[in-house]
Design an enzyme around this catalytic site. Structure first.
Site, mmCIF file in Angstrom:
data_model
loop_
_atom_site.group_PDB
_atom_site.id
_atom_site.type_symbol
_atom_site.label_atom_id
_atom_site.label_comp_id
_atom_site.label_asym_id
_atom_site.label_seq_id
_atom_site.Cartn_x
_atom_site.Cartn_y
_atom_site.Cartn_z
ATOM 1 N N ASP A 125 -48.938 117.111 6.309
ATOM 2 C CA ASP A 125 -48.618 116.284 7.472
ATOM 3 C C ASP A 125 -49.889 116.116 8.300
ATOM 4 O O ASP A 125 -50.660 117.076 8.430
ATOM 5 C CB ASP A 125 -47.548 116.992 8.332
ATOM 6 C CG ASP A 125 -46.585 116.007 8.980
ATOM 7 O OD1 ASP A 125 -46.998 114.863 9.205
ATOM 8 O OD2 ASP A 125 -45.442 116.400 9.258
ATOM 9 N N HIS A 130 -53.909 108.796 11.698
ATOM 10 C CA HIS A 130 -52.844 109.730 12.079
ATOM 11 C C HIS A 130 -52.392 110.613 10.920
ATOM 12 O O HIS A 130 -51.667 111.572 11.122
ATOM 13 C CB HIS A 130 -51.639 108.949 12.614
ATOM 14 C CG HIS A 130 -51.892 108.332 13.956
ATOM 15 N ND1 HIS A 130 -51.377 108.831 15.125
ATOM 16 C CD2 HIS A 130 -52.639 107.260 14.314
ATOM 17 C CE1 HIS A 130 -51.774 108.093 16.147
ATOM 18 N NE2 HIS A 130 -52.540 107.133 15.681
#
Ligand SMILES: O=P(O)(O)OC[C@H]1O[C@H](O[C@H]2O[C@H](CO)[C@@H](O)[C@H](O)[C@H]2O)[C@H](O)[C@@H](O)[C@@H]1O
Ligand SMILES: O=c1ccn([C@@H]2O[C@H](COP(=O)(O)OP(=O)(O)O)[C@@H](O)[C@H]2O)c(=O)[nH]1
Length: 459
Positions: free
Chosen positions: A368, A160
């Site tokens: 991110d 992720h």
């Protein structure tokens, strides 16, 4: 479809709204196959003689057709596996923050121990034709541990968070071991094309890999498929939350309080990857360079507490408190403060109302994996009068959301210019950008992500 077994550090009851869209999407696939979700219970127990000698107790509970199976961690394992190796080594390095990594040699032992314990605990629960889907950086060596115990089922892994360029990766003392461990999976999913390029460069240069057909890499005597599967949100579920009582109440309160002001919103875990100090500096630059925003532009910044026992997170909290105090002290008026900083988690049900009341969202991480807040903001907007997304080019989401205003978060003046543009963007341009963004997040939603990954794993 075979039964799905999901393994992740955190486990959530997919029926609860608070669990979030990812849990809902995984819950959908788990429900359809009567699946099993295995992970940490979230509880920390003192090390007892029993825990030292035997395996920890398994907690099993039903959530509709899904079985949730969890184990507790001892304080020692939690500190080394979760705080130490996962969040003190892998998280900072994978987010390019070598300066914040703590390469304490003691952590890796706990990381391996917990991965081995997870493998030992989940193995007896498996059926021969199960499909296993492992999530995130906490569990990179899980497939290798399972294979060593004789597990032959197909195992997929989804990362992720970003995968850094090879020279940054190489700063981790055990980097070769980590990448070799990935080759015990049948499929590795990454968030973006950039991450995939980094993986390819690493295995070519550091592991003399060869590329086979169809996204496959051959190295360490094994073949592995690696693909990008950008994660999305459940757009309809989020849009329907927007109509819920809590979201409507929040929207009404915000509209009432900020009727004569321009509202900006930021919603993040209090994490150094999210670029929060840089965002506050951009707000300061906005007020300095575009004084028309004084007494008007107000940033509501939610910074939800996260990993508070890791030192870097405490330092960041103090830094943010100092910056907010100084900006509010310099620019605030009796009846207006430019920054409303809230160090608390806001219930997921309230967020759509906050997003919808805001003219601009600031999603400006330094790095991110994806950033779901960016997508939630788009889903919550009124299509007739939508707000504008200011998005860091360093968020995984920027590869897809090209119609946002893309910024370099390190450049506070440049970000301030983009905020000014966003605050004054004509309605027609806002609508055109929003339509395109919405079409994108609808096409690549979390159901698409989950289906594509599992289809690929089954191939
Ligand atoms: O479990 P915590 O330590 O409290 O942290 C919360 C989660 O943070 C990370 O989220 C990432 O996944 C998102 C969904 O794919 C993505 O949008 C975001 O960019 C990532 O930072 C972490 O990867 C999760 O494992 C944590 O549970
Ligand atoms: O106070 C908060 C802060 C965040 N979130 C949710 O937490 C998730 C954050 O995901 P994102 O991908 O943006 O970043 P992560 O925290 O996973 O790195 C989003 O669904 C937010 O809506 C929330 O419910 N309440």
């Amino acid at each position: 479809m075979p039964r799905l077994v999901v393994v992740s550090n955190r486990v959530a009851d997919p029926r609860k709204t608070a669990a979030g869209g990812l849990a809902v999407a995984l819950g959908e696939a788990l429900n359809a196959t009567g699946g099993l979700w295995f992970g940490w219970s979230g509880n920390i127990v003192e090390k007892t003689d029993a825990a030292a000698q035997a395996q920890p107790q398994l907690h099993v509970q039903r959530a509709g057709d899904v079985t949730l199976a969890t184990v507790d961690l001892t304080q020692e394992d939690h500190d080394a596996y979760y705080l130490g190796y996962s969040n003190g080594v892998l998280w900072p390095v994978f987010h390019y923050r070598l300066d914040l990594a703590d390469f304490d040699a003691g952590y890796i032992g706990g990381y391996r121990r917990v991965n081995r314990m997870f493998a030992q605990q989940v193995l007896p629960l498996l059926r021969p034709d199960d499909l296993i889907w492992v999530h995130d950086y906490h569990l990179i060596p899980l497939a290798e541990e399972l294979r060593s115990l004789g597990c032959r089922q197909r195992i997929g892994f989804f990362l992720h968070i970003p995968l850094p360029p090879p020279l940054i990766m190489a700063a981790i003392p055990a980097h070769e071991w980590l990448i070799r461990a990935l080759f015990a999976y049948d499929l590795v999913g990454l968030q973006s094309q950039t991450d995939l390029n980094h993986f390819a460069r690493y295995v070519y240069t550091e592991a003399q890999a060869e590329q086979a057909a169809d996204g496959r890499f051959s190295a360490f005597g094994r073949e592995l498929r690696v693909q990008a599967f950008p994660i999305g949100i459940d757009v309809d579920e989020f849009a329907s939350l927007t109509q819920g009582r809590e979201a409507q109440e929040t929207l009404a309160t915000m509209r009432d309080q900020y009727a004569k002001r321009r509202l900006l919103v930021g919603v993040d875990r209090l994490d150094y990857s999210k670029g929060l100090p840089q965002r506050l500096r951009a707000m300061r630059s906005l007020l300095q360079r575009y004084p028309g925003n004084c007494n008007s532009a107000t940033l509501i910044q939610i910074a939800s507490p996260s990993r508070e026992t890791v030192g870097a997170y405490n330092d960041l909290r103090r830094q943010l408190e100092g910056l907010c105090g100084s900006i509010n002290g310099n620019y605030g008026e009796l009846d207006w403060m430019p920054i409303r900083y809230i160090h608390r988690t806001v219930a997921r049900k309230r967020l759509p109302g906050l997003y919808r009341a805001s003219r601009v969202a600031l999603v400006t991480p330094l790095r991110d994996g994806m950033n779901l807040v960016a997508k939630e903001f788009i889903a919550a907007q009124d299509e007739a009068d939508p707000g504008v997304l200011v998005l860091s080019r360093f968020a995984g989401a920027a590869e897809q959301l090209r119609d946002a205003l893309l910024v370099n978060p390190y450049d506070s003046d440049g970000t301030a210019d983009a905020i000014q543009h966003a605050l004054h963007m004509p309605l027609e341009e806002r609508q055109t950008r929003h339509q395109r963004l919405l079409a994108n997040i609808r096409e690549y939603d979390v159901h698409w992500w989950q289906r594509r990954f599992l289809e690929s794993l089954q191939q």
